[in-house]
Design an enzyme around this catalytic site. Sequence first.
Site, PDB file in Angstrom:
ATOM      1  N   VAL A  19     -93.276   1.790  23.974  1.00 44.12           N
ATOM      2  CA  VAL A  19     -94.744   2.374  23.574  1.00 44.12           C
ATOM      3  C   VAL A  19     -95.429   1.136  22.666  1.00 44.12           C
ATOM      4  CG1 VAL A  19     -94.027   4.593  23.842  1.00 44.12           C
ATOM      5  CG2 VAL A  19     -93.442   3.438  21.577  1.00 44.12           C
ATOM      6  N   CYS A  20     -96.498   1.020  22.468  1.00 48.16           N
ATOM      7  CA  CYS A  20     -97.239   0.054  21.912  1.00 48.16           C
ATOM      8  C   CYS A  20     -98.334   0.236  21.291  1.00 48.16           C
ATOM      9  CB  CYS A  20     -97.327  -1.161  22.876  1.00 48.16           C
ATOM     10  SG  CYS A  20     -95.835  -1.786  23.530  1.00 48.16           S
ATOM     11  N   THR A  21     -99.026  -0.644  20.559  1.00 58.55           N
ATOM     12  CA  THR A  21    -100.248  -0.814  20.147  1.00 58.55           C
ATOM     13  C   THR A  21    -100.803  -2.073  20.538  1.00 58.55           C
ATOM     14  OG1 THR A  21     -99.917   0.790  18.396  1.00 58.55           O
ATOM     15  CG2 THR A  21    -102.045  -0.371  18.163  1.00 58.55           C
ATOM     16  N   ASN A 197    -100.673   4.046  23.993  1.00 59.18           N
ATOM     17  CA  ASN A 197    -100.105   4.667  25.101  1.00 59.18           C
ATOM     18  C   ASN A 197    -100.873   5.819  26.009  1.00 59.18           C
ATOM     19  OD1 ASN A 197     -97.802   3.513  23.147  1.00 59.18           O
ATOM     20  ND2 ASN A 197     -97.573   2.766  25.518  1.00 59.18           N
ATOM     21  N   ARG A 210    -100.958   7.200  17.297  1.00 59.12           N
ATOM     22  CA  ARG A 210    -101.048   6.010  16.586  1.00 59.12           C
ATOM     23  C   ARG A 210    -102.623   5.619  16.742  1.00 59.12           C
ATOM     24  NH1 ARG A 210     -98.140   3.280  20.175  1.00 59.12           N
ATOM     25  NH2 ARG A 210     -97.625   5.017  21.430  1.00 59.12           N
TER      26      ARG A 210
END
Length: 272
Positions: A19-21, A197, A210
Amino acid sequence: PLPLREVVLFNIFYEIFTVCTSLVAEAPDGNLIHARNLDFGLFMGWDLKNRSWVITEKLKPLVVNIDFRRSNRTVFKSTNFAGYVGMLTGMRPHVFTLTMNERFSLNGGYIGILEWILGKRDGMWMSFLTRSVLENATSYTEAKKLLSDTKLLAPAYFILGGNQTGEACIITRSRTHNIYPLEIDLKQGRWYVLETNYDHWKKPLFLDDRRTPAMKCMNRITQANISLKTVYDVLSTKPVLNKLTTYTTLMDVSQGKLESFIRDCPNPCMPW
Ligand SMILES: *[C@@H]1O[C@H](CO)[C@@H](O)[C@H](O)[C@H]1NC(C)=O
Ligand SMILES: *[C@@H]1O[C@H](CO)[C@@H](O)[C@H](O)[C@H]1NC(C)=O
Ligand SMILES: *[C@@H]1O[C@H](CO)[C@@H](O)[C@H](O)[C@H]1NC(C)=O
Ligand SMILES: *[C@@H]1O[C@H](CO)[C@@H](O)[C@H](O)[C@H]1NC(C)=O
Ligand SMILES: *[C@@H]1O[C@H](CO)[C@@H](O)[C@H](O)[C@H]1NC(C)=O
């Protein structure tokens, strides 16, 4: 270091549990800043004593910045885990910047990868496409086309920045195409694009939002004050920064600069 068996497994899980930003912002002078947090290790063992994810902690020492050269000249730079061949974060200096985020989807996602293992599905591994684009695409336009149209094994988000004003987009991929492109559009006041995501036209999962805090931070900073430093601050705000966050990478395409930081999220901190 991780034994070979774990490295192989990890290459597969990496495509699933990341998972990422990621974001690209345009400064008032037209300069583009691209930054990302890589959050990895979800569901792969929570260490109660340390209050940390086992794999996340194991990976931190493996983060390396790599400079890929051809005829002794830099072709692209990337942030990687030593031993991993796909690319999630990279830049062709002075041309484009690229990050990939996981797009969760049961059919086409996990099932797609299972089917591929069983030999029942074709298409390219997502992080191999990013590698191929970094190695071979020579413009923003070419990179965008390849990332939009190449058939993939499973869905993904590609976040791409170019080298001049207006050149930044989120590519939301199904296996076959770019579903709903979103670009920077200064006339409409959209001076940055940001992806976690979840599809940008839908609400994020309430347990894992997020996007809203990150956008609040960006809007508070304003375009006038955007810089590598302020973007780093955005990516250091909880829960954008969380217990899964392994590294933060900052890229300035016009200066050809890529730097990364191994992250720690001091308690109290969300597991994701
Ligand atoms: C957990 O904490 C202990 C003691 O601080 C440390 O020795 C160990 O390496 C940590 N384990 C992980 C996975 O971070
Ligand atoms: C490659 O470039 C570096 C500096 O950029 C130089 O020091 C080195 O001698 C070069 N190597 C070759 C084989 O040309
Ligand atoms: C880039 O292009 C070259 C020449 O066509 C090819 O040999 C190479 O495999 C490509 N790289 C990737 C990662 O696809
Ligand atoms: C921007 O990228 C293009 C290739 O798309 C290249 O021709 C041009 O020189 C680059 N501009 C700068 C300022 O580096
Ligand atoms: C930019 O940041 C400075 C210092 O934090 C602040 O004084 C200034 O008001 C900010 N400018 C804008 C346009 O937000």
